[in-house]
Design a protein around this motif. Structure first.
Motif, PDB file in Angstrom:
ATOM      1  N   PHE A 172      -4.759   3.748 -10.237  1.00 39.77           N
ATOM      2  CA  PHE A 172      -5.594   4.435  -9.250  1.00 39.77           C
ATOM      3  C   PHE A 172      -4.949   5.769  -8.856  1.00 39.77           C
ATOM      4  O   PHE A 172      -5.598   6.808  -8.783  1.00 39.77           O
ATOM      5  N   GLY A 173      -3.632   5.715  -8.661  1.00 44.90           N
ATOM      6  CA  GLY A 173      -2.886   6.923  -8.294  1.00 44.90           C
ATOM      7  C   GLY A 173      -2.952   7.974  -9.375  1.00 44.90           C
ATOM      8  O   GLY A 173      -3.159   9.158  -9.114  1.00 44.90           O
ATOM      9  N   ILE A 189      -2.792  -0.333  -8.870  1.00 42.99           N
ATOM     10  CA  ILE A 189      -2.509   0.701  -7.862  1.00 42.99           C
ATOM     11  C   ILE A 189      -1.975   1.966  -8.527  1.00 42.99           C
ATOM     12  O   ILE A 189      -2.380   3.084  -8.211  1.00 42.99           O
ATOM     13  N   ILE A 190      -1.090   1.790  -9.513  1.00 45.33           N
ATOM     14  CA  ILE A 190      -0.537   2.963 -10.215  1.00 45.33           C
ATOM     15  C   ILE A 190      -1.649   3.694 -10.962  1.00 45.33           C
ATOM     16  O   ILE A 190      -1.754   4.921 -10.920  1.00 45.33           O
ATOM     17  N   LEU A 215      -7.327   6.604   3.665  1.00 45.94           N
ATOM     18  CA  LEU A 215      -7.575   5.355   2.938  1.00 45.94           C
ATOM     19  C   LEU A 215      -6.419   4.384   3.164  1.00 45.94           C
ATOM     20  O   LEU A 215      -6.619   3.177   3.341  1.00 45.94           O
ATOM     21  N   ASP A 216      -5.226   4.948   3.185  1.00 46.41           N
ATOM     22  CA  ASP A 216      -4.017   4.156   3.406  1.00 46.41           C
ATOM     23  C   ASP A 216      -4.064   3.476   4.785  1.00 46.41           C
ATOM     24  O   ASP A 216      -3.762   2.307   4.945  1.00 46.41           O
ATOM     25  N   THR A 240       2.641  11.189  -8.863  1.00 43.48           N
ATOM     26  CA  THR A 240       1.747  11.628  -9.926  1.00 43.48           C
ATOM     27  C   THR A 240       1.232  13.035  -9.638  1.00 43.48           C
ATOM     28  O   THR A 240       1.202  13.894 -10.522  1.00 43.48           O
ATOM     29  N   ILE A 254      -6.257  10.720   1.353  1.00 45.57           N
ATOM     30  CA  ILE A 254      -5.668   9.492   0.800  1.00 45.57           C
ATOM     31  C   ILE A 254      -4.955   8.713   1.905  1.00 45.57           C
ATOM     32  O   ILE A 254      -5.008   7.487   1.956  1.00 45.57           O
ATOM     33  N   LYS A 314       3.344   6.273  -5.426  1.00 47.21           N
ATOM     34  CA  LYS A 314       3.009   6.513  -6.843  1.00 47.21           C
ATOM     35  C   LYS A 314       2.031   7.675  -6.962  1.00 47.21           C
ATOM     36  O   LYS A 314       2.161   8.531  -7.821  1.00 47.21           O
ATOM     37  N   ILE A 315       1.047   7.655  -6.079  1.00 49.68           N
ATOM     38  CA  ILE A 315       0.048   8.736  -6.136  1.00 49.68           C
ATOM     39  C   ILE A 315       0.727  10.090  -5.922  1.00 49.68           C
ATOM     40  O   ILE A 315       0.503  11.037  -6.657  1.00 49.68           O
ATOM     41  N   LEU A 316       1.596  10.104  -4.940  1.00 49.79           N
ATOM     42  CA  LEU A 316       2.232  11.380  -4.610  1.00 49.79           C
ATOM     43  C   LEU A 316       3.104  11.868  -5.756  1.00 49.79           C
ATOM     44  O   LEU A 316       3.130  13.049  -6.077  1.00 49.79           O
ATOM     45  N   ALA A 328      -6.357   9.573  -9.513  1.00 55.69           N
ATOM     46  CA  ALA A 328      -6.536  10.498  -8.383  1.00 55.69           C
ATOM     47  C   ALA A 328      -5.770  11.783  -8.640  1.00 55.69           C
ATOM     48  O   ALA A 328      -6.281  12.883  -8.427  1.00 55.69           O
ATOM     49  N   TYR A 386       1.852   2.176  -3.383  1.00 54.12           N
ATOM     50  CA  TYR A 386       0.725   2.783  -4.089  1.00 54.12           C
ATOM     51  C   TYR A 386       0.643   4.267  -3.748  1.00 54.12           C
ATOM     52  O   TYR A 386       0.443   5.119  -4.609  1.00 54.12           O
ATOM     53  N   LEU A 387       0.876   4.545  -2.477  1.00 56.77           N
ATOM     54  CA  LEU A 387       0.799   5.930  -2.039  1.00 56.77           C
ATOM     55  C   LEU A 387       1.926   6.755  -2.664  1.00 56.77           C
ATOM     56  O   LEU A 387       1.714   7.877  -3.139  1.00 56.77           O
ATOM     57  N   PRO A 432      -8.404  -0.797  -3.934  1.00 57.65           N
ATOM     58  CA  PRO A 432      -8.002  -1.621  -2.780  1.00 57.65           C
ATOM     59  C   PRO A 432      -9.062  -1.735  -1.682  1.00 57.65           C
ATOM     60  O   PRO A 432      -9.026  -2.657  -0.888  1.00 57.65           O
ATOM     61  N   GLU A 460      -6.433   0.619   4.867  1.00 55.01           N
ATOM     62  CA  GLU A 460      -5.879  -0.544   4.193  1.00 55.01           C
ATOM     63  C   GLU A 460      -4.818  -1.236   5.056  1.00 55.01           C
ATOM     64  O   GLU A 460      -4.757  -2.448   5.149  1.00 55.01           O
ATOM     65  N   TYR A 462     -11.665   3.894  -5.171  1.00 50.74           N
ATOM     66  CA  TYR A 462     -10.997   3.119  -4.136  1.00 50.74           C
ATOM     67  C   TYR A 462     -11.909   2.013  -3.594  1.00 50.74           C
ATOM     68  O   TYR A 462     -11.486   0.889  -3.378  1.00 50.74           O
ATOM     69  N   MET A 488       0.817  -1.221   0.000  1.00 46.62           N
ATOM     70  CA  MET A 488       0.000   0.000   0.000  1.00 46.62           C
ATOM     71  C   MET A 488       0.847   1.266   0.000  1.00 46.62           C
ATOM     72  O   MET A 488       0.532   2.258  -0.620  1.00 46.62           O
TER      73      MET A 488
END
Lengths: 278, 597
Positions: free
Chosen positions: B11-12, B8-9, B205-206, A11, B202, A7-9, B15, A4-5, B161, B209, B156, A1
């Motif tokens: 999804f990122g 996951i990518i 959400l993390d 992006t 986020i 990657k989001i950041l 977002a 994943y985070l 996830p 999870e 999400y 996870m």
């Protein structure tokens, strides 16, 4: 996870960088706002006789910033007028240009730009909007031009030799001041500015008219006999009303507490400056 | 359904793309809202010859001044020619005339209003907002990005996830509901805050999870998570608001990342402790839970992101393991001393902040990655000895911080060329730090007492390093030196004389502690090969120092006792050479009988 985070950041960061590119015309408007406001700071320092660190001639320096603000607005409009209109920033950009041109003494050009803003507001478009302060300023500009013209007239009158001073000139100055005040009353009652902080600015420029009148009235001191007394009285009455208006502006226009506090301070200042002539 | 890296990518990216659109809109809206400084029309506000003339001609006081002063009368006569003529023909006099006018006005009124107003005040008075306060047509930050957050949430919980976790009145749903409600209640409006809200969302959400236990359905946990989220964002808003407009957007991105890290760390590391001590951390009054929980995030945020920071030089302490250890340490202190957690009690903030501000950069000089463990140790020892270490009104505030700072100061000092250098590993440094803090608990004066312009503890470390400086033993390992140093520090904390300079004898003028270490090491290198072989083995060396420090502490330190120490060492070496006999117990017994004699 956590991956994943990350990657989001990443992006988000990439898109933030992209954002700066896509909102570049808005960014140019911000630049113009900063340039104009800095010019205004220098201008105010000159008007209020305050020093600015590292600046010898604050008035001359302010003109440089106003000119840069005009150039920046022109550039933003040339390349991004459509974007600015879609973002309802076109009127804001033109207002900065109109204000800058006013300070650069190009009143004709300033008026033309202000007229465009006023016409834009009249269209009442859903996207290309003009916001209240900007519209209020553009509507007020003719009055600002008149006060500057009145100031020039008063300075000229004060500079005249005593023997050449004519009552006709001072009468004309007083008549112009009264007309400017009337024009100002019209703007003050414009519905767009009801409760708006620009009301404080308008109340202060009423006091600025008084300052001009004071110079003109004081210049009649050289008139023979008691010729000056009538003009002193004209100034005293005008000044009294200006200060009264400034004192009451927050209550009259239901201004918020922050502007109310500013109005009180401004009143303290102008009461100290605008003394009664004997 | 299992989720791979690709999902996951994606999804990122989705977002991020939504956030981009909202951020652009916010940027445009804030551009419309910006205040403008507006100049004023008309004349300059200066005193003129014209005004002066009217005053001196027609004002009663002005006329009196002219009558009283020949010079003013002379100037006034010149002014009758007209302001312009006066200025052109007699510029100096015209200037003097206006200055006199100002001077007399000042005398009449006591002060001039022009002088009372600073330029900054004048500028503030002439700055005009686009809208009347509170009437901006633009939504608050949370409402502006509500659409984005909704879409991220949908992804999400439907295909991402969190799939299947929002059914009915699931604990996850209740938790998220509470967090969103708390964020909305705050009415955040600052420019650039959207990124922080987004990241905290986020991160929520993390957390869901990563820590299923947190999503237990317990209302207290919901208050905890929402309170921390609201508190962290509110603190970031305050920091953003304090920055000049042109720095806000750039700083906001960094701040958002710190907010996310702090929020996640506090939730991850504090949830268990909070649930075990709900009265302490969430308060006992209904409705007060959020206020208490929000303080938890602020404590850490205040420490890692100073209020005047623009985020440009953010230290690495604001991330990862460091943050986790800091948070765990803070919770240890709070568990032991719940009284530090009151809403209006700044105790715990001060403790954590002092550790970060005074120790973070100091530890970097010794070695990377030391700070988290040192911070944890200091917090744990502070928790155990709060009444001894914590002097909220004193200069140093936390004696433990001063002690460790003194230690790190000395350890970071470069030794003189040619001197033996103490280069400790991370675990050895931590051992010394722990020993120092234990000594401090035994004797807090070890920090407050000053020796040669330093806290006693710093002087003791300097003396130990000076004692090692001339070491010629090949087999003195860092581990052995660490153990000797720890014993030396203990001896110094127990015997003041260890930190005094010797008055006579061979070591005259040297600090006793340095002299004792130096003498023992030197004496041991002077024996024959058999003696050196036996007596400088690591465990024997440590035992000898242990015995010497213990006995000198018991029997006192004088020139005579130090001579007896050297004699005892030489005797032991002689015995080894002659009879090959040496035992640690026999050495201890011999030294004790000599000192007792």
């Amino acid at each position: 996870m956590s991956k994943y985070l990350v990657k989001i950041l990443k992006t988000v960061l990439v898109f933030t960088i992209l954002l700066m590119g896509c909102a570049q015309y808005a960014h140019q408007v911000r630049d113009a706002q900063d340039l104009f406001s800095h010019g205004a700071r220098l201008d105010l320092a000159w008007k209020f006789n305050k020093d600015m660190p590292v600046v010898d001639d604050t008035l001359q320096e302010s003109h440089l910033y106003y000119a840069l603000a005009v150039g920046t607005v022109n550039e933003a409009i040339r390349d991004g007028e459509t974007d600015l209109r879609q973002d309802s920033l076109y009127g804001t950009a033109l207002t900065i240009k109109a204000l800058s041109l006013w300070r650069l003494r190009d009143t004709a050009a300033s008026q033309k730009v202000a007229n465009e803003v006023i016409a834009l507001a009249a269209k009442n478009s859903d996207t290309d909007k003009v916001w209240p302060r900007d519209l209020g300023i553009c509507k007020s500009l003719p009055i600002l031009f008149k006060i500057d013209a009145l100031a020039e007239q008063a300075k000229k009158f004060a500079a005249e030799e005593p023997k050449k001073k004519s009552e006709k000139t001072i009468d004309n100055i007083i008549a112009n001041a009264k007309q400017t005040k009337k024009d100002l009353d019209g703007i003050v009652n414009d519905h767009i500015l009801q409760g708006h902080p620009l009301q404080l600015f308008l109340a202060k420029i009423r006091c600025e008219i008084s300052i001009v009148l004071r110079e003109a009235a004081a210049a009649t001191a050289v008139l023979p006999c008691n010729g000056a007394q009538n003009y002193y009285k004209e100034y005293n009455d005008f000044m009294k009303h200006s200060l009264q208006h400034l004192k009451n502006v927050a209550v009259t226009h239901h201004l918020d507490d922050v502007v109310k506090a500013q109005a009180e301070k401004s009143h303290t200042y102008y009461s100290g400056i605008l003394k009664k002539l004997p | 359904m299992a989720f791979g890296a690709a999902e996951i990518i994606m999804f990122g990216i989705q977002a991020g793309a939504r956030l981009y659109g909202q951020s652009r809109q916010a940027y445009v809206e804030k551009t419309r809202e910006r205040e403008l400084v507006i100049p004023l029309p008309g004349l300059r506000h200066n005193k003129t010859v014209t005004q002066a003339f009217a005053y001196f001609k027609d004002n009663i006081q002005g006329k009196r001044k002219v009558a009283e002063s020949a010079r003013l009368s002379e100037l006034h006569d010149m002014a009758k020619a007209g302001a312009e003529t006066f200025k052109l023909e007699h510029p100096a006099e015209a200037k003097e005339y206006v200055e006199l006018y100002e001077f007399y006005l000042y005398g009449d009124e006591g002060s001039l209003v022009d002088d009372k107003f600073l330029l900054s005040e004048i500028i503030a008075l002439n700055t005009v907002a686009q809208w009347r306060r509170g009437e901006t047509p633009h939504p608050t930050a949370i409402r502006r990005i509500a659409g984005t957050m909704t879409e991220i949430g949908i992804d999400y919980f439907t295909s991402g996830p969190g799939s299947g976790k929002l059914a009915g009145n699931s604990p996850t749903k209740l938790l998220l509901n509470e967090v969103l409600r708390a964020l909305d209640d705050h009415s955040f409006v600052s420019e650039g805050l959207e990124g922080t809200i987004e990241k905290v969302f986020i991160a929520t959400l993390d957390v869901i999870e990563e820590n299923p236990a947190i999503v237990s359905g317990d209302p207290k946990m919901q208050k905890f998570v929402s309170g921390v989220a609201g508190g962290v964002i509110e603190d970031i808003q305050k920091r953003i608001d304090k920055l000049p407009g042109n720095q806000r957007l750039f700083a906001a991105d960094r701040f958002a990342e710190v907010a996310r890290a702090v929020f996640s760390s506090v939730i991850r590391n504090g949830a268990d402790t909070v649930l075990q001590n709900p009265e302490t951390f969430l308060g006992t009054k209904a409705g007060g839970e959020s206020a208490m929980a929000s303080k938890l995030g602020k404590i850490i945020l205040d420490a890692v992101l100073p209020e005047d920071s623009t985020g440009i030089n953010l230290a690495a302490i604001a991330t990862g393991e460091t943050l986790d250890k800091l948070v765990r340490g803070a919770f240890v202190v709070l568990s032991e001393h719940p009284d530090l957690m009151g809403i209006n009690n700044p105790g715990i903030e001060k403790i954590v902040k002092e550790i970060v501000t005074k120790l973070a950069s100091q530890t970097e000089k010794i070695g990377p990655d030391l700070f988290p463990d040192i911070a944890r140790l200091v917090l744990e020892k502070t928790a155990a000895n709060l009444e001894l270490f914590w002097t909220p009104d004193g200069a140093g505030q936390n004696l433990a911080v001063t002690a460790v700072r003194s230690l790190l100061n000395e350890l970071a000092r470069e030794p003189e060329e040619g001197n033996w250098e103490l280069r400790l590993s991370k675990s050895q440094v931590l051992n010394v730090v722990e020993a120092v803090l234990d000594d401090l608990a035994d004797n807090p004066a070890f920090v407050t007492r000053i020796v040669t312009d330093k806290p006693a503890i710093e002087a003791a470390i300097a003396a130990i390093l000076a004692g090692f400086a001339c070491n010629e033993l090949d087999n003195l390992s860092m581990d052995t030196a660490t153990k000797i140093a720890i014993r030396g520090l203990k001896a110094a904390s127990e015997r003041w004389e260890m930190l005094e300079n010797l008055q006579g004898g061979e070591g005259a003028g040297r600090m006793t502690l340095a002299y004792v270490i130096d003498t023992i090491l030197e004496d041991l290198t002077n024996g024959d090969e058999k003696a050196i072989w036996r007596m400088t083995q690591a465990h024997v060396l440590v035992a000898i120092f242990d015995i010497v420090f213990t006995l000198l502490t018991d029997y006192g330190i004088t020139e005579n006792s130090l001579n007896k120490l050297s004699t005892a060492i030489r005797e032991a070496q002689d015995n080894l050479e002659v009879s090959s006999r040496f035992s640690i117990d026999a050495f201890a017994s011999d030294l004790e009988s000599r000192l007792a004699a």
